[in-house]
Design an enzyme around this catalytic site. Structure first.
Site, short mmCIF file in Angstrom:
data_model
loop_
_atom_site.label_atom_id
_atom_site.label_comp_id
_atom_site.label_asym_id
_atom_site.label_seq_id
_atom_site.Cartn_x
_atom_site.Cartn_y
_atom_site.Cartn_z
N ASP A 31 0.75 -1.36 -0.05
CA ASP A 31 0.10 -0.07 -0.03
C ASP A 31 0.92 1.30 -0.15
OD1 ASP A 31 -1.88 -2.01 0.28
OD2 ASP A 31 -2.87 -1.05 2.27
N SER A 80 -36.21 -6.52 -13.83
CA SER A 80 -35.82 -7.10 -12.58
C SER A 80 -36.20 -8.78 -12.64
CB SER A 80 -37.00 -6.73 -11.21
OG SER A 80 -38.04 -7.28 -11.16
N GLU A 112 -25.08 -17.59 -10.62
CA GLU A 112 -24.26 -16.52 -9.96
C GLU A 112 -24.70 -16.00 -8.62
OE1 GLU A 112 -24.78 -13.08 -12.71
OE2 GLU A 112 -24.21 -14.34 -14.50
N LYS A 114 -26.32 -13.90 -6.10
CA LYS A 114 -27.16 -12.64 -6.04
C LYS A 114 -26.52 -11.76 -4.99
CE LYS A 114 -32.05 -11.07 -6.31
NZ LYS A 114 -32.03 -9.70 -5.52
N GLU A 171 -23.81 -4.61 -9.56
CA GLU A 171 -24.38 -4.33 -8.23
C GLU A 171 -23.25 -3.48 -7.56
OE1 GLU A 171 -27.36 -5.37 -7.95
OE2 GLU A 171 -27.82 -5.84 -5.95
N CYS A 408 -21.88 1.54 39.03
CA CYS A 408 -21.35 2.47 40.34
C CYS A 408 -22.44 3.62 40.62
CB CYS A 408 -19.89 2.78 39.66
SG CYS A 408 -20.09 4.35 38.41
S1 IVH Z 1 -29.27 -10.03 -13.59
C1 IVH Z 1 -32.58 -9.23 -16.29
N1 IVH Z 1 -27.38 -10.82 -11.80
O1 IVH Z 1 -31.08 -8.77 -8.36
C2 IVH Z 1 -31.54 -9.62 -15.46
N2 IVH Z 1 -29.05 -9.45 -11.15
O2 IVH Z 1 -34.42 -8.62 -8.98
C3 IVH Z 1 -31.59 -8.76 -14.06
N3 IVH Z 1 -28.88 -8.76 -8.50
O3 IVH Z 1 -32.05 -5.55 -9.72
C4 IVH Z 1 -30.46 -8.74 -13.36
N4 IVH Z 1 -27.03 -9.91 -8.18
O4 IVH Z 1 -30.01 -5.80 -8.70
C5 IVH Z 1 -28.48 -10.32 -12.02
N5 IVH Z 1 -25.79 -11.86 -10.42
C6 IVH Z 1 -26.93 -11.11 -10.57
C7 IVH Z 1 -27.36 -10.10 -9.51
C8 IVH Z 1 -28.45 -9.56 -9.99
C9 IVH Z 1 -27.86 -9.12 -7.82
C10 IVH Z 1 -29.92 -7.97 -8.31
C11 IVH Z 1 -30.01 -7.00 -9.15
C12 IVH Z 1 -31.51 -6.50 -9.78
C13 IVH Z 1 -32.15 -7.66 -9.01
C14 IVH Z 1 -33.18 -8.69 -9.67
#
Ligand code: IVH
Length: 668
Positions: A31, A80, A112, A114, A171, A408
């Site tokens: 660092d 979403s 993946e 989440k 994210e 105390c």
């Molecule tokens: S894919 C159409 N991949 O989950 C594809 N989302 O409810 C949409 N999230 O708003 C997203 N990890 O904030 C995807 N590996 C990941 C994710 C991910 C977290 C969140 C993201 C999204 C929400 C979906």
């Protein structure tokens, strides 16, 4: 090398090291080395502001606070995901896919983690980050470019320039540890706490002043792009590799799964792994790997048909607050702790939860007897999410912060503007005990065998009434105590003896002076080298030290000048306990107490070498010609700094004289 070339080289070097550190998590240099390169870059840019480019590492926090956030429409909506809560939901998802596709076209999946944070879009044009925005309602988000530029793992420039425009999505989140520390600071400052990493990330990004965002330990993982077809990639796996090649951080726990059974396997693996990760994940996202299949499947109104989120079961439970205890900490802070009817929260029995302070109790409107929702945030620390007022039967009692110390009986104080209620009695047994425990703990002198339990026992038996007593413990006093034996007594006495000459920083951190943690203690050690010198300092001396805050300065001086502390030091000395002097002053620390500045062009040293020499010899570098400067070293063509330093009557040395002065000690 001319400085313009050097600047380019530095930009390149810093970008490379920052990528290795933040994206690959595999740094090549220490660092300190990075800081030195950064310092050198700042210096060149300081002299030639016209050479600053937007992707310079100095430009992460360049912007002034915004008045308000500007809305930006996403070129393509940010969708979403639908949720799956069990294996059956996943099989149903697969059934729907198979019905849509041809039955024999069994898709491969990418699974993946989440991430529990905030979705953002980053737009790169010709390789440069030009726009960053929140997801918002999916169609329109807010422009938070300045805030996102402060996130170190977000590249300001991609590693390939042959991509005209790319809209990446991912994210932003915060490590658990970062969240705990942030909440600790907020509790201390009386601010509302962040309930989870998602809120912490959102709260940190939605700061009009990017300088505040910059102080938050935010991280980023990329998981997709708005339009995969522009990348030429055929599937999600290729896309993630492509994004990693561009220098974007990709999560390392992503798996290609040939079928749904493999997906479910990976879900089980992640459910275990999540406890070991430094950040929170709230489930797993399953995506059809192949982009042409994704296109054919298309999307419904808000979510694609080709992906689904599998959520981990929530680790929450309801229970009841039976009573509230008030704990007195090392610094006298009185913390309310809810004693709960024991309840199983995801495999761990929870029977207590901190309520932090009076303001938190009010904010959550908690009562003794309330039914409450508890969760294990960060997996370890149980917390109360909220009360369930519908369950009240009228017998609940308000929780009132005490007026007197529960240990105390000294009157408690809550200074205006502070969140914490404190016992200010320095002789409060609770504070003393806690400070003894801290002194022996890993954060203190790390005396093996003197853990919390043993210290409590010795305190109760009055064998330790003051810190120096620890060093007077005798084998025969200990061996006969309950739970002790010859061997353990002998070991503790040996460990105590071995701890008699700690480094100054360790000793200071062990004393538990308010606002003096490890970092401040190291700063003090680096500046003063021994306790004797430190005992003579004033607040004015301390505030001059770069990186040392005013509160720490006041607290240190107040502590060291207290007569009972001085008596304690005398007892330490009598017991043969004294922190070592780090380096002998005449050997290396010729410049201790000196604050130097260089100006003009140096012939023999580069700026970074010069600064290193100063630091290695115990000196500090001034930020300009100020009151605190003690000596100006001038190279050729010195500018206005020389004049100003002369006016202020500062010591002036040429580069040669400076080197000559150091030579005698360098050769030792
Ligand atoms: S894919 C159409 N991949 O989950 C594809 N989302 O409810 C949409 N999230 O708003 C997203 N990890 O904030 C995807 N590996 C990941 C994710 C991910 C977290 C969140 C993201 C999204 C929400 C979906």
């Amino acid at each position: 090398m001319d400085s313009r070339k050097r600047l380019e080289e530095l930009r390149h070097l810093l970008a490379e090291h920052s990528h290795r550190y933040y994206v690959l998590d595999n740094p090549l240099i220490a660092d300190g080395e990075y800081d030195r390169l950064f310092q050198e870059l700042l210096e060149i840019e300081g002299k030639h502001p016209e050479w600053i480019v937007p992707d310079s590492p100095s430009q992460r926090v360049g912007d002034v606070p915004l008045d308000k956030f500007v809305q930006v429409a996403h070129r393509l909506p940010m969708l979403s995901l639908e949720n799956a809560f069990d294996d059956q939901d996943l099989f149903d998802f697969e059934d729907r896919l198979l019905r849509f596709l041809l039955q024999d076209e069994a898709p491969e999946y990418i699974a993946e983690p989440k991430l529990d944070g905030l979705a953002v879009e980053l737009v790169y044009e010709e390789g440069f980050l030009v726009l960053g925005s929140t997801r918002g309602n999916g169609e329109v988000g807010e422009d938070i470019t300045a805030q996102l530029r402060t996130v170190s793992s977000i590249p300001l420039r991609l590693r390939r320039e042959d991509v005209p425009r790319l809209e990446v999505r991912g994210e932003v989140f915060m490590n658990r540890e970062g969240l705990v520390e942030l909440n600790r600071q907020r509790a201390e400052a009386g601010e509302a706490l962040f309930a989870n990493p998602r809120n912490a990330a959102a709260g940190s990004l939605r700061q009009l002043d990017p300088a505040i965002t910059a102080q938050r330990p935010l991280r980023f993982f990329v998981y997709g792009v708005s339009e995969p077809s522009v990348t030429g990639c055929r599937n999600q796996l290729e896309l993630l590799q492509f994004l990693a090649d561009l220098g974007l951080p990709v999560n390392s726990h992503i798996r290609l799964c040939p079928d749904m059974a493999a997906v479910i396997n990976h879900f089980s693996a992640l459910a275990v792994l999540r406890h070991e990760l430094p950040y929170e994940i709230d489930g797993m996202v399953v995506k059809v790997n192949d982009f042409s299949l994704q296109t054919r499947l298309g999307s419904k109104a808000r979510a694609p048909r080709w992906a689904i989120a599998c959520k981990f079961p929530a680790i929450q439970a309801t229970t009841r607050i039976m009573t509230v205890e008030f704990q007195v900490g090392r610094t006298g802070a009185v913390t309310p702790v809810a004693i709960l009817e024991p309840v199983d929260v995801g495999g761990v029995v929870v029977s207590r939860a901190t309520l932090h302070n009076g303001a938190e109790i009010k904010r959550k409107d908690l009562h003794q007897g309330d039914t409450v929702l508890v969760q294990r945030a960060g997996d370890v620390i149980p917390e109360i999410v909220k009360a369930v007022p519908e369950k009240r039967d009228g017998s609940e009692q308000p929780i009132v912060m005490p007026e007197f110390c529960p240990v105390c009986s000294h009157p408690l104080v809550k200074p205006e503007g502070e969140a914490v209620t404190r016992c200010l009695n320095p002789h409060c047994p609770a504070q003393r005990l806690r400070s003894f425990v801290h002194f022996c703990s890993k954060a203190g002198l790390d005396i093996e065998g003197l853990g919390k339990k043993s210290v409590e026992q010795l305190f109760e038996l009055e064998l330790i009434q003051d810190l120096p007593d620890i060093f007077l413990l005798k084998k025969e006093d200990l061996a006969s105590l309950e739970g002790w034996g010859e061997k353990s007594a002998e070991n503790v006495v040996a460990a105590v003896n071995a701890a008699k000459t700690p480094s100054l920083s360790r000793f200071l951190a062990a004393l538990g002076i308010r606002y003096v943690g490890e970092v401040t203690a190291s700063l003090l050690e680096r500046t003063f080298h021994n306790l004797e010198s430190l005992l003579e300092v004033t607040v004015d001396d301390l505030v001059e030290i770069e990186g040392l805050g005013e509160q720490a300065a006041h607290s240190t001086v107040e502590y060291l000048s207290d007569s009972s502390v001085q008596e304690m030091f005398a007892r330490f000395r009598a017991a043969g306990v004294w922190p070592q002097s780090v380096t002998s002053p005449n050997e290396r620390l010729l410049l201790s107490g000196e604050v130097l500045l260089f100006t003009g062009s140096l012939k023999k040293l580069s700026r970074s070498e010069a600064k290193k020499l100063v630091k290695d010899n115990g000196g500090q570098i001034a930020s300009g010609v100020t009151k605190k400067l003690t000596c100006l070293v001038v190279g050729e063509k010195p500018g206005s700094k020389l004049k100003k330093a002369q006016e202020l009557g500062k010591k002036i040395l040429t580069e040669d004289a400076f080197l000559h002065m150091l030579e005698s000690v360098q050769s030792v």
